[in-house]
Structure formats: C-alpha cells, structure tokens
Scaffold this motif. Structure first.
Motif, PDB file in Angstrom:
ATOM      1  N   SER A  73       0.848  -1.193   0.000  1.00 47.14           N
ATOM      2  CA  SER A  73       0.000   0.000   0.000  1.00 47.14           C
ATOM      3  C   SER A  73       0.883   1.243   0.000  1.00 47.14           C
ATOM      4  O   SER A  73       2.009   1.217   0.510  1.00 47.14           O
ATOM      5  CB  SER A  73      -0.935   0.018   1.209  1.00 47.14           C
ATOM      6  N   PHE A  74       0.355   2.289  -0.579  1.00 45.29           N
ATOM      7  CA  PHE A  74       0.997   3.591  -0.557  1.00 45.29           C
ATOM      8  C   PHE A  74       0.127   4.552   0.234  1.00 45.29           C
ATOM      9  O   PHE A  74      -1.090   4.588   0.046  1.00 45.29           O
ATOM     10  CB  PHE A  74       1.174   4.144  -1.972  1.00 45.29           C
ATOM     11  N   THR A  75       0.750   5.325   1.108  1.00 45.10           N
ATOM     12  CA  THR A  75       0.042   6.391   1.811  1.00 45.10           C
ATOM     13  C   THR A  75       0.648   7.720   1.400  1.00 45.10           C
ATOM     14  O   THR A  75       1.868   7.900   1.449  1.00 45.10           O
ATOM     15  CB  THR A  75       0.138   6.223   3.334  1.00 45.10           C
ATOM     16  N   GLU A  76      -0.225   8.647   0.974  1.00 46.97           N
ATOM     17  CA  GLU A  76       0.202   9.988   0.604  1.00 46.97           C
ATOM     18  C   GLU A  76      -0.526  10.991   1.487  1.00 46.97           C
ATOM     19  O   GLU A  76      -1.555  10.689   2.104  1.00 46.97           O
ATOM     20  CB  GLU A  76      -0.115  10.261  -0.864  1.00 46.97           C
ATOM     21  N   TYR A  77      -0.003  12.214   1.514  1.00 45.46           N
ATOM     22  CA  TYR A  77      -0.557  13.249   2.382  1.00 45.46           C
ATOM     23  C   TYR A  77      -0.884  14.489   1.555  1.00 45.46           C
ATOM     24  O   TYR A  77      -0.076  14.940   0.744  1.00 45.46           O
ATOM     25  CB  TYR A  77       0.444  13.587   3.496  1.00 45.46           C
ATOM     26  N   PHE A  78      -2.101  15.009   1.753  1.00 50.23           N
ATOM     27  CA  PHE A  78      -2.571  16.138   0.969  1.00 50.23           C
ATOM     28  C   PHE A  78      -3.088  17.238   1.898  1.00 50.23           C
ATOM     29  O   PHE A  78      -3.902  16.975   2.787  1.00 50.23           O
ATOM     30  CB  PHE A  78      -3.689  15.711   0.023  1.00 50.23           C
ATOM     31  N   LYS A  79      -2.621  18.441   1.638  1.00 51.29           N
ATOM     32  CA  LYS A  79      -3.074  19.596   2.413  1.00 51.29           C
ATOM     33  C   LYS A  79      -4.217  20.304   1.698  1.00 51.29           C
ATOM     34  O   LYS A  79      -4.329  20.268   0.472  1.00 51.29           O
ATOM     35  CB  LYS A  79      -1.906  20.572   2.634  1.00 51.29           C
TER      36      LYS A  79
END
Length: 234
Positions: A73-79
């Motif tokens: 799995s990939f986890t990304e972060y978005f503001k």
C-alpha cells in the motif's frame, strides 16, 4: 458562509475561473454540508460508494491505496484545499479506491451527487474544470501504463514508485515486504535491500520492518544522476 470559507472554495480546481456572482447563486441553490473531523478519524473508506464530492478546506489528510492482492500500500498526504476522488463520482464503478483519514483536525464540505448533476453542471466553467480534471487523471494513468520499464534496478524501483502515486511531491509511506518488492522489480531480495540501504544512508528514505518512508519523493525521483555519481555500483 463566511468570507474566508467563500475564498477557500473558490481556490478549489472545480470552481477556479467561476465569477463570484455565479458562485453566490450556487451557494443559494446548492446544499453545502460543512463538517469537522478530528485527527485520526476516517473520512472515506475504500470500496464504499461515492455519492458526494468531499472538499477539504482546512488541515491535512492521508490517502492510503492498497493493491488488489493486498501485498502493498501507498500512503500519501494532501493539504487543503483538496478534492477527494472526483473521478469516482461517475462511471462503471463508483467506489472510492483509497481510504482517507484526517492527518490533522480538518474542516471539510460535501456536496451530493444530485446537486452536482442538477445544479453545478449548469455552469460551463464548472463542467470544463471537471472534464479537464478527469482528462488529466486519465492521461496520467495512460502514460504510466504505457511508459517504458527501465532496465536497471534503481530505475525499476523509481518506476514502481512513480506509477503508484498521485503527486510527485511530499512524504510517502510504502508498506511492503522486501521479498515482495524484489518480485515486483524482478530482482533479488539482496540487491533490493542493498540499494534501499544505500538510499537510507543518503537520507532519502527511512526503513522499518515492512515499511519504507520516503521523506520527499520529488527529491528522490530527481536524485538518480547525483546518486549514481556517489554510488556507482548500487
């Protein structure tokens, strides 16, 4: 709706270019549902039906996408401001592909699919923005699928990362076993481990059991030439 919230909504890609007068008319017709989520609360679960557009107005969220076989799995972060999966609202499969969790306390607004089709699509700017967004998503996906797979181990790992993320900036978390990554990039576990440890020694990533934390994916993906100079035999 206060002025600050009004201005934030106008910054969202779907509303950019829309005249304030038109947006004021939209506010009078469309039901905006404003909510707050605390750190760690799930906003949307993967696999659930997409019936609304979710706009993140303040704060930061994480998006975790898991492979169909469950191996990674990939986890990304978005503001904020950020729009959650507009491509999932229509089509043959209208289910979210990722899980979205509040990475800080957030403010968000949602609009039902019915109001999107019955009211927002009346505005040409909104329709064009939506079409451009979906087209860009499809084009990027096509480019990833039809791109040339590199020969070297380094570039195959970079290719794997590049084709599984939505934004080529910021911190990413890849959860995968070393042997599974080795299988995917068609190399030995020893070679993959050696290369990843070289990346860690050069402060590009941090390794944990079953996890690879990428500090800045753009810095990593553009580091290839410089990395080769300092590590001629990775």
């Amino acid at each position: 709706m206060n002025t600050s919230m009004f201005d934030t909504l106008l910054q969202l890609p779907l509303f950019q270019g829309l005249a304030k007068e038109d947006f004021t008319n939209i506010v009078g017709k469309v039901k905006f549902h404003f909510t707050q989520q605390r750190l760690g609360e799930v906003i949307v679960r993967e696999g659930t039906s997409s019936e609304q557009l979710y706009f993140i107005l303040k704060g930061e969220i994480s998006a975790t996408t898991t492979s169909a076989d469950g191996l990674y799995s990939f986890t990304e972060y978005f503001k904020a401001p950020y729009l959650i999966e507009p491509q999932s609202l229509f089509g043959m499969r209208t289910n979210y592909i990722s899980r979205y969790v509040a990475h800080s306390n957030i403010n968000m607004v949602s609009i039902s699919k019915a109001f999107v089709t019955n009211e927002l699509f009346k505005y040409e700017i909104f329709r064009l923005n939506y079409l451009n967004m979906l087209s860009s998503y499809g084009q990027n996906l096509s480019e990833s699928l039809w791109g040339t797979v590199p020969d070297s181990l380094e570039e195959r790992i970079y290719h794997f990362i590049r084709t599984h993320i939505r934004r080529k900036q910021g911190e990413k978390l890849l959860k995968i076993r070393m042997e599974d990554l080795a299988t995917i990039v068609n190399d030995t576990r020893t070679n993959v481990s050696r290369f990843l440890n070289d990346l860690q020694n050069n402060d590009f990533i941090e390794l944990h059991r079953g996890e690879i934390l990428i500090f800045d994916v753009e810095n990593l993906l553009t580091s290839s030439d410089a990395f080769k100079k300092t590590n001629p035999n990775p």
